[in-house]
Design a protein around this motif. Structure first.
Motif, PDB file in Angstrom:
ATOM      1  N   SER B 100      -3.076 -10.948  -0.097  1.00  0.00           N
ATOM      2  CA  SER B 100      -2.637 -11.117   1.281  1.00  0.00           C
ATOM      3  C   SER B 100      -2.194 -12.545   1.557  1.00  0.00           C
ATOM      4  N   CYS B 101      -2.409 -13.431   0.597  1.00  0.00           N
ATOM      5  CA  CYS B 101      -2.009 -14.806   0.818  1.00  0.00           C
ATOM      6  C   CYS B 101      -0.657 -15.116   0.211  1.00  0.00           C
ATOM      7  N   LEU B 102      -0.031 -14.080  -0.304  1.00  0.00           N
ATOM      8  CA  LEU B 102       1.325 -14.270  -0.821  1.00  0.00           C
ATOM      9  C   LEU B 102       2.261 -13.521   0.102  1.00  0.00           C
ATOM     10  N   ASP B 103       3.359 -14.172   0.456  1.00  0.00           N
ATOM     11  CA  ASP B 103       4.337 -13.562   1.336  1.00  0.00           C
ATOM     12  C   ASP B 103       4.886 -12.300   0.667  1.00  0.00           C
ATOM     13  N   PRO B 104       4.676 -11.134   1.272  1.00  0.00           N
ATOM     14  CA  PRO B 104       5.067  -9.892   0.604  1.00  0.00           C
ATOM     15  C   PRO B 104       6.575  -9.728   0.430  1.00  0.00           C
ATOM     16  N   THR B 105       7.356 -10.497   1.166  1.00  0.00           N
ATOM     17  CA  THR B 105       8.803 -10.261   1.121  1.00  0.00           C
ATOM     18  C   THR B 105       9.537 -11.288   0.282  1.00  0.00           C
ATOM     19  N   THR B 106       8.799 -12.168  -0.351  1.00  0.00           N
ATOM     20  CA  THR B 106       9.468 -13.188  -1.155  1.00  0.00           C
ATOM     21  C   THR B 106       8.965 -13.055  -2.586  1.00  0.00           C
TER      22      THR B 106
END
Lengths: 297, 329, 342, 535
Positions: B100-106
């Motif tokens: 959840s700490c990684l931008d899901p769209t990048t």
């Protein structure tokens, strides 16, 4: 060993009371709620309260401007229309038509929608797929267009308009109930009571409904503001309330030809609609906020 | 010299009608090259403390401290912007749920490249993109990801939890930080993966002399990997000392209880006997007891416990208790 | 992506099938004789009725009737309008582009203005700006659109005389009807007044498009605000902060994109609402679109036209729905791969 | 980023809008936009009666053999240079004008000028049941049917290229007036031949060819009509380059368009006092021979009962209607004929307003408790009835007092409305009649004769042989006093039978921008843009 109570006594009010507690804190929302209650009372008691008849033509007082205008007359506080009918009386009567009927419409569609919704949440397989698609289709048709089609089938008139709007609103309630019930059903406490041997109906009525009632009430306020706008729009388009009835939308369209001579015949019904929709939305908004807060804590 | 020196840090939550002291006068210090564990039950304010250090709490939280030194610099005297730039330069953090700490769209590649410090790059701006990319690949190698091509093109949800955590570590490494705060880095992981991550952290500590603040709720697990341990309970400082001190001679009843509740640490435990636990549970934030917050649950509690105890230092073994267990050993 | 596409196309087909079924059943629900309604005449001759009955297989069973109805639809034959006596498909081809033009312009206005404002409100959460924006948004979606249109005309056309009040373009300009979308037609035309016409058409679309855009725009404000607030609370924003990115960098690189994706998910649903508003607005602004035509058809009890209009409008809305799904998928890697479409 | 591009293009658009150059004013200076109240049903006035269609077509596209002198309403030459009537009134010879050109358009190029063939073609189409254009697309000729044209005209004869002779079965004093009316237009025989070759007969009424000052450029149903001037018009050249009919059924929209300058002239304005306050607008009024009435469908119960009709006539407060609907500016109608008609009979008794009498009559008719009826309120404004819907509401309130519940039906488009009423769907209808020429016959025959019942303009479906006979007798004599007597008798029958209740005679209004010069309104028939210009 007798244990002292070290923590302050926790009082856990029921979810509804808790929501009401949060609801009460916002002044703007309370204003909206007050207006809502005011409109509701007006809708019920308007026949007793109106100073004049809202149908009787008074040909001696045509197009009297509202009282604050130079040419205004205090006995007609909001002026008169092109047939000399008192605007105030008509607007008050209109409250029971536009606002009051929208309330009735929402209640009817809520009951039917929640019923279908909870049943469909319990069904699975091809039936539910078909229902889902069917709901998707119905929801993809603009509500006003759908209402217009239904009015076209039933013929214009106030009663038919109301049925049309009921039919339009039902899918929304079905949709929200179905999703809410499904969500709740997947939760563990439902599993627990199922393991206790409760049947689906019991779970629905004892475990699920108390938990989704707020969602449904919130949807009801949304539905009501939509219903007010739809009743008014159909009235405006001449498909709703028949001619002498002072439904706000119909009043507005009646005032259309007088737009340049008697602008109040257009402004006032519009403001009345705006006021009632804002009041309804404020109540809905406050409820949403209260729900969110009680969930957060 | 202490890398990080914090005295009496408090964090307050401002709600509509009252304020809640979520972290109550906690002190923490870190030396260079040290691996310190920060231990406590869930809700004891460990993560808050970490986030306060790194400065990512939002405006609802108010942070005060008597002293907040970073490598001898008093951060409290600096403006928030300056503080932020220093901290973000030297301190990196990895969070509980890496996914959840990684931008899901990048893509992972983009997010890694973004973390690379501009100052580390040389050359003209058109070369920079390429350099960023190669820096990102190097970072992935450092954390032990060999198939960098695939990883760089992936979105977070396409990777496993452990891989994501490695990526997070790689990102944290991009700035070449002096201190890495690892907030329960293995919270939701398989045991095998947990070991990998801890070994990776340990090797980073040894090879790069990077200090690590390891936050965990599992005292026993932490002891394998740390030099020193700080224990917290319900937002209050409990005890700090070397791992050995804490593990063998805990002075605080709470630490004792933690150790007793763990079957491995409790070697004398006879077979089939009950594990000792403290009665009750950690209080909720709305209803914190006054004084020592352990009071209501503490087996040694007495009247004095309604006042918050002072921290007593026994040769680097600090404890905050009116009735410490020191004398029982 | 392939499964996603297939699923959407499947959904589209099923929906269109259901829509035709609904539309077909209207044949029996509408008052009057279905054949007379189809004939497009108030008092058709028996011969005409016989021919129609033959064409639509009126004496066959339900399924064959439905099948012939489908065949007619796919041939583009939607019947004859009772009011104008013109074939309905040609009327729709004339009118639908104007509606598309208006609704798309309104959608763009609503999104371009609503979404950034929503973001601004979220960034200034619980401050004065946020409250002002929320109040305006609340008023915006409470205004009855027909009233708003009238007031807009009174203020901007009559009193300020800034913008025209009716129609798609001043009738002075003779623009050949090619695509039906006025701006394209103007660019295609070889009139010497091309640029004046273009300006004129632009000034004509502003007022109705803004009126239509207001309610969806305010909804977009709310959607964007909620989406942005949700995004700002997520772990990756905190992680990005920890990474040392500045606030603007975080907003531009991570927050906007993720919030936008969540907003776009709702565009499809909003579009149905927008079309409703466009229908009423078309009436007031004399916009030569399908909404006005449909409402007039109800006055005329032109059942064939209502039926066809319903079918075309809902299909159009559904196609936009599916298109926004595709845009959502293109922007959001999560939706692309998920086995179960949203 | 594509959002940035969008915003940029929006800004560009706004800029483009704001810097409106002066070139468009030159275009608007050469064009007239007329906001009309409805779509024409056909482009051929022969086949229609509605004023909306007449306004849009008759004077713009066509010429007639004769026309009315605007001043004194005398008949004067038009396409016929001169004419001669035999003493018995049964033979009329017209000497036609030479070098009159037909329109040249995208769909037709004339090879010859107007001659006797065109006259024959135009009238034989109406007279000859077997003519190939007689029943194209099911058309009827309501005006000609209502004046019984086909039984009147025995033959139309071509004497030579420029001379035609009408042979009548009997003399008819309104015949020349009828030929000068808006319906008796001349269409092109050559065009007819062309259409019959390509088998597109119905185009004759849709894509018109005439000799009038304008020719059709483009028509978009329900939206607008674009006319270009006829370059080779035989009279004075038209001064404008475009004439556009902007079809705007909504009264408020028309006024709004006038105020915003989107229209130069509007039909049937509302808020007339308000318009006079604007310095850049003028209000034209012309006395028009018309009557607004409430017609009963005498074939449908309960209006097949004379007493019911009478009761309603007594129950309606006409004075209030005049005050409310016409702002007191119209004459209350005593009978169908307005005061300005020469056959007007002042001595006839006036209809009084008496709720009591109405109740008694209703009781006698067998409806002591009233009944439910519908009123079809015409959806457009006309001079004789500027607001039928409100009038219906007033009547609704009036009739409520004698226990009759009224449903108001409106909303139909004008042409559909007329069609439905012609088919007798209504129980009662608020309509009216504008005279096409000054002859009183034009009032009585079209709206009440047996011949026009059900197909023409007689919407009451009322047919009274005595009444018809009186009208016929009146036409066959040229003696004015004799005719007056016949008409007085006929009107007495109407007053007794009450197939319709005449309500008011009013002026026709029109508002325009002061830029528009020239006379547009005639006392009879439609609007005429031939002499209009703009500064």
């Amino acid at each position: 060993m007798a244990r002292n109570r070290i923590y302050q006594e926790e009082e856990f009010p029921s979810p509804l009371v808790q929501s009401w507690h949060y609801f009460r804190q916002n002044k703007v929302v309370m204003f909206g709620f007050g207006s809502f209650v005011f409109l509701f009372l007006l809708a019920i008691f308007s026949p007793v309260l109106t100073p004049y008849s809202s149908f009787e033509n008074n040909l001696d007082h045509l197009l009297v401007p509202p009282a604050w205008d130079v040419n205004g007359d205090v006995s007609f506080l909001l002026g008169t229309d092109n047939l000399g009918r008192d605007m105030l009386s008509r607007l008050m009567h209109g409250a029971s038509l536009t606002f009051g009927l929208s309330f009735v419409v929402v209640i009817i569609s809520l009951l039917i929608g929640v019923f279908i919704g909870s049943i469909s949440a319990l069904t699975t397989g091809i039936k539910s797929i078909f229902l889902n698609h069917f709901l998707d289709v119905i929801l993809s048709i603009p509500s006003l267009l759908l209402a217009i089609i239904i009015v076209a089938i039933l013929g214009p008139g106030l009663g038919n308009t109301l049925w049309a709007i009921v039919l339009v609103l039902i899918p929304q309630f079905v949709h929200i109930t179905k999703n809410a019930v499904k969500d709740e059903f997947s939760k563990d406490y439902v599993l627990a009571s199922r393991l206790d041997g409760a049947n689906s109906f019991r779970i629905l009525s004892y475990s699920i409904f108390p938990n989704i009632i707020e969602k449904i009430i919130r949807q009801a306020t949304l539905a009501q503001s939509a219903a007010i706008l739809d009743i008014a729009a159909l009235g405006f388009l001449g498909l709703g309330a028949p001619i002498p009835l002072p439904e706000w939308g119909a009043m507005l369209s009646n005032g259309l030809d007088l737009f340049y001579i008697a602008p109040w015949t257009v402004y006032l019904p519009g403001l009345a609609i705006l006021f009632s929709v804002v009041a309804t939305n404020l109540v809905g908004e406050g409820m949403r906020h209260a729900l969110k807060q009680s969930k957060e804590n | 010299m202490n890398l990080l020196d914090i005295r009496n840090l408090s964090i307050e939550l401002q709600t509509t009608n009252k304020s809640i002291l979520a972290v109550d006068h906690v002190s923490l210090s870190m030396k260079e090259g040290e691996v310190r564990g920060l231990v406590g039950e869930s809700g004891s304010g460990k993560s808050l403390l970490a986030q306060a250090i790194i400065g990512v709490l939002d405006e609802r939280w108010h942070v005060h401290a008597d002293r907040f030194h970073w490598r001898g610099k008093d951060l409290l005297r600096l403006s928030p912007e300056e503080r932020k730039s220093i901290i973000s330069q030297d301190v990196a953090m990895i969070f509980q749920e890496p996914m959840s700490c990684l931008d899901p769209t990048t893509t992972i590649g983009e997010q890694l490249a973004e973390a690379v410090d501009t100052e580390q790059l040389s050359g003209y701006f058109w070369q920079k993109n390429q350099q960023r990319k190669s820096a990102a690949i190097k970072l992935l190698h450092k954390v032990g990801i060999k198939h960098h091509d695939q990883c760089i093109k992936s979105y977070p949800h396409q990777l496993t939890e452990a891989l994501c955590q490695r990526v997070m570590i790689a990102m944290a490494l991009a700035k070449r930080p002096m201190l890495l705060i690892a907030d329960e880095p293995t919270a939701a992981m398989e045991t095998t993966n947990q070991g990998q991550i801890f070994r990776l952290l340990a090797s980073l500590n040894q090879l790069k002399n990077m200090s690590i603040l390891l936050i965990s709720h599992d005292l026993e697990n932490v002891t394998h990997w740390t030099n020193n341990i700080t224990v917290m309970y319900s937002g209050q400082f409990v005890e700090a000392g070397t791992t050995k001190q804490i593990f063998t001679e805990p002075y605080h009843p709470y630490t004792r209880a933690l150790l007793d509740s763990s079957p491995k640490a409790n070697i004398e435990l006879s077979a089939k006997s009950r594990l000792t636990t403290l009665p009750g549970s950690i209080p909720i934030l709305q209803h914190l007891p006054i004084g020592c917050r352990l009071g209501p649950r503490c087996p040694r509690a007495q009247q004095a416990c309604v006042k918050a105890p002072k921290v007593i230092n026994y040769h680097g073994h600090q404890v905050s208790c009116h009735f410490s267990l020191k004398d029982t050993y | 992506m392939l499964t996603f596409t297939l699923r959407r196309i499947n959904l589209l087909l099923i929906t269109i099938f259901l829509l035709t079924l609904v539309s077909f059943s209207l044949n029996f629900l509408f008052p009057g004789d279905p054949l007379v309604n189809l004939s497009g005449r108030i008092n058709p001759t028996p011969e005409q009725l016989l021919i129609l009955s033959e064409q639509y297989q009126h004496n066959a069973n339900f399924f064959i009737q439905y099948w012939t109805y489908l065949q007619h639809i796919f041939k583009g034959e939607l019947g004859v309008s009772m009011a104008s006596r013109l074939p309905i498909n040609s009327e729709i081809i004339n009118l639908l582009p104007a509606t598309i033009e208006l609704s798309m312009t309104a959608l763009i206005i609503a999104m371009c203005i609503g979404i950034p404002i929503g973001f601004i409100a979220a960034i200034n959460h619980k401050k004065i700006t946020d409250n002002i924006i929320l109040t305006i948004a609340m008023l915006g979606y409470s205004v009855p659109v027909f009233w708003l249109a009238l007031v807009a005309i009174l203020v901007f056309s009559i009193q300020l005389n800034w913008l025209p009040s009716a129609g798609q373009i001043s009738l002075l300009y003779e623009i050949k009807h090619v695509t039906g979308i006025q701006f394209i037609d103007i660019l295609l035309s070889d009139s010497e007044y091309k640029w004046q016409a273009f300006q004129n058409a632009s000034s004509h679309i502003i007022l109705p498009a803004c009126v239509v855009a207001l309610a969806p725009g305010t909804l977009f404000i709310r959607l964007a605000r909620t989406a942005m607030l949700d995004v700002l609370e997520t772990g990756y924003i905190r992680a990005a902060k920890a990474k040392g990115l500045s606030f603007t960098q975080i907003i531009y690189r991570h927050a906007i994109r993720n919030a936008l994706i969540n907003v776009i998910r709702h565009v499809g649903l909003q579009f149905a609402n927008l079309m409703t508003l466009a229908m009423v607005t078309e009436v007031i602004f004399n916009w030569p679109g399908i909404g006005r035509w449909l409402i007039e058809s109800i006055y005329q009890r032109d059942y064939t036209a209502i039926q066809a209009g319903l079918l075309v409008l809902s299909s159009f809305i559904f196609i936009v729905h599916i298109l926004t799904d595709f845009i959502y998928a293109a922007l959001n890697p999560l939706a692309r791969d998920s086995k179960h479409g949203t | 980023m594509n959002k940035g591009q969008l915003i940029l293009s929006l800004i560009v658009t706004v800029l483009l809008v704001s810097c409106d150059s002066g070139n468009s004013t030159s275009l608007s200076a050469k064009s007239i936009i007329y906001c009309s109240e409805g779509s024409p049903a056909s482009f051929n006035p022969q086949t229609i009666t509605s004023g909306t269609s007449i306004d849009a077509t008759s004077n713009q596209l066509y010429d007639r053999l004769l026309s009315f002198n605007p001043g004194d309403n005398d008949i004067k030459p038009a396409l016929a240079k001169s004419w001669h009537v035999t003493r018995d009134g049964k033979m009329i010879t017209f000497y036609l004008r030479k070098n009159v050109e037909f329109h040249q358009t995208e769909y037709f190029t004339p090879t010859r000028t107007f001659n006797a063939d065109d006259v024959l073609f135009s009238f034989n189409r109406i007279l000859d049941q077997n003519h190939e254009f007689n029943s194209v697309a099911g058309v009827q000729y309501p005006f000609f049917q209502s004046v019984n044209f086909s039984s009147l005209v025995y033959e139309v004869e071509k004497i030579n290229e420029y001379t035609v002779r009408f042979k009548l079965n009997h003399s008819d004093s309104s015949f020349l007036s009828n030929l000068a009316s808006d319906y008796s237009v001349i269409i092109s025989a050559e065009y007819g031949k062309q259409l019959s070759q390509i088998n597109l007969h119905h185009n004759i009424d849709l894509l018109p060819i005439g000799t009038g000052p304008f020719k059709l450029k483009e028509y978009r149903a329900g939206s607008f009509i674009r006319y270009y001037p006829h370059e080779n018009y035989w009279r004075e050249k038209v001064k404008i380059e475009q004439l556009i009919f902007d079809i705007t059924p909504s009264n408020t929209s028309r006024l709004t368009k006038l105020l915003t300058g989107a229209c130069d002239v509007i039909a049937y304005p509302i808020a007339t006092e308000q318009i006079q306050k604007y310095s850049n607008l003028t209000l034209d009024a012309v006395t028009s021979l018309n009557v607004g009435y409430l017609g009963f469908n005498t074939q449908k119960p309960p209006f097949d009962n004379k007493l019911v009709r009478k009761a309603i006539a007594f129950a309606i407060n006409k004075k209030a209607i005049i005050e409310t609907i016409y702002a007191g500016k119209a004459d209350m109608a005593k009978s169908i004929l307005p005061k300005s008609s020469w056959a007007y009979d002042d001595s006839a008794s006036e209809q009084v307003y008496s709720v009591e009498t109405a109740r008694i009559l209703l009781h006698e008719a067998g409806y002591p408790n009233g009944f439910t009826m519908n009123i079809w309120a015409m959806p457009v404004q006309r001079a004789y009835n500027p607001d039928a819907l409100t009038m219906a509401k007033l009547i609704q309130a009036d009739l409520q007092k004698i226990g009759i519940t009224v449903k108001i039906i409106s909303g139909y488009e004008w042409e559909v409305f007329l069609n439905m009423v012609r088919l007798g769907e209504h129980q009662s209808v608020l309509l009216g009649w504008s005279a096409d020429h000054p002859d009183p016959d034009n009032f009585l025959t079209p709206i009440l004769s047996c011949d026009s019942a059900g197909k023409g303009s007689n919407n009451t479906q009322w047919c009274n042989k005595d009444f018809d006979q009186l009208l016929k007798d009146a036409l066959q004599t040229a003696n004015i006093n004799q005719r007056k007597k016949y008409y007085a008798q006929a009107l007495a029958i109407v007053a007794e039978e009450v197939p319709l209740l005449p309500i008011a005679h009013s002026k026709r209004y029109q508002a325009r921008s002061t830029d528009v010069k020239g006379k547009l309104l005639n006392a009879f028939g439609g609007i005429d843009f031939r002499k209009v210009s703009k500064n």
